[in-house]
Design a protein around this motif. Sequence first.
Motif, PDB file in Angstrom:
ATOM      1  N   LEU A  57       0.828  -1.207   0.000  1.00 30.12           N
ATOM      2  CA  LEU A  57       0.000   0.000   0.000  1.00 30.12           C
ATOM      3  C   LEU A  57       0.861   1.255   0.000  1.00 30.12           C
ATOM      4  O   LEU A  57       0.598   2.201  -0.756  1.00 30.12           O
ATOM      5  N   ILE A  58       1.896   1.277   0.814  1.00 29.09           N
ATOM      6  CA  ILE A  58       2.797   2.441   0.869  1.00 29.09           C
ATOM      7  C   ILE A  58       3.503   2.619  -0.471  1.00 29.09           C
ATOM      8  O   ILE A  58       3.659   3.743  -0.956  1.00 29.09           O
ATOM      9  N   TYR A  59       3.909   1.526  -1.100  1.00 26.74           N
ATOM     10  CA  TYR A  59       4.559   1.601  -2.410  1.00 26.74           C
ATOM     11  C   TYR A  59       3.612   2.186  -3.454  1.00 26.74           C
ATOM     12  O   TYR A  59       4.007   3.050  -4.236  1.00 26.74           O
ATOM     13  N   ILE A  60       2.365   1.740  -3.457  1.00 21.98           N
ATOM     14  CA  ILE A  60       1.388   2.266  -4.422  1.00 21.98           C
ATOM     15  C   ILE A  60       1.142   3.749  -4.177  1.00 21.98           C
ATOM     16  O   ILE A  60       1.084   4.549  -5.117  1.00 21.98           O
ATOM     17  N   LEU A  61       0.981   4.138  -2.908  1.00 23.28           N
ATOM     18  CA  LEU A  61       0.764   5.555  -2.597  1.00 23.28           C
ATOM     19  C   LEU A  61       1.976   6.399  -2.989  1.00 23.28           C
ATOM     20  O   LEU A  61       1.829   7.497  -3.528  1.00 23.28           O
ATOM     21  N   LYS A  66       4.321  10.521  -6.331  1.00 23.56           N
ATOM     22  CA  LYS A  66       5.639  10.985  -6.723  1.00 23.56           C
ATOM     23  C   LYS A  66       5.518  11.901  -7.942  1.00 23.56           C
ATOM     24  O   LYS A  66       4.810  11.606  -8.888  1.00 23.56           O
ATOM     25  N   LYS A  67       6.213  12.991  -7.898  1.00 25.52           N
ATOM     26  CA  LYS A  67       6.181  13.940  -9.007  1.00 25.52           C
ATOM     27  C   LYS A  67       7.212  13.520 -10.038  1.00 25.52           C
ATOM     28  O   LYS A  67       8.411  13.521  -9.788  1.00 25.52           O
ATOM     29  N   SER A  68       6.738  13.155 -11.208  1.00 25.64           N
ATOM     30  CA  SER A  68       7.643  12.842 -12.308  1.00 25.64           C
ATOM     31  C   SER A  68       7.154  13.591 -13.543  1.00 25.64           C
ATOM     32  O   SER A  68       6.103  13.311 -14.079  1.00 25.64           O
ATOM     33  N   PRO A  69       7.921  14.561 -13.998  1.00 25.74           N
ATOM     34  CA  PRO A  69       7.461  15.387 -15.114  1.00 25.74           C
ATOM     35  C   PRO A  69       7.299  14.610 -16.422  1.00 25.74           C
ATOM     36  O   PRO A  69       6.457  14.936 -17.233  1.00 25.74           O
ATOM     37  N   GLU A  70       8.085  13.568 -16.630  1.00 31.35           N
ATOM     38  CA  GLU A  70       7.958  12.843 -17.894  1.00 31.35           C
ATOM     39  C   GLU A  70       6.678  12.021 -17.967  1.00 31.35           C
ATOM     40  O   GLU A  70       6.162  11.794 -19.034  1.00 31.35           O
TER      41      GLU A  70
END
Length: 85
Positions: A57-61, A66-70
């Motif tokens: 669950l923590i991994y999915i959240l 997570k901010k990833s511009p691509e």
Amino acid sequence: MMKSLFNKQSEPFVYHKYYLLLQEKWAVKMNSLSAGMSRRKLICALVLFTLLCSGYLIYILYTSLKKSPEKSQSVSYVSKIKSIN
């Protein structure tokens, strides 16, 4: 209006027969699988299951927040809508 939401049900909820059959089969199967296990092993299995599920669950959240511009801006431009004459 709000008072009607908190009234007790006048008739009991009836589960579907397939749900009850599946619930009974699951309970019998889990009982037979855990019959020979000690209390300590059962608690360890429960802790391991809880840690694995919460880690997932923590991994999915984390990956969703997570901010990833691509990944967030996959379209570099917006095309104009062409009218049909």
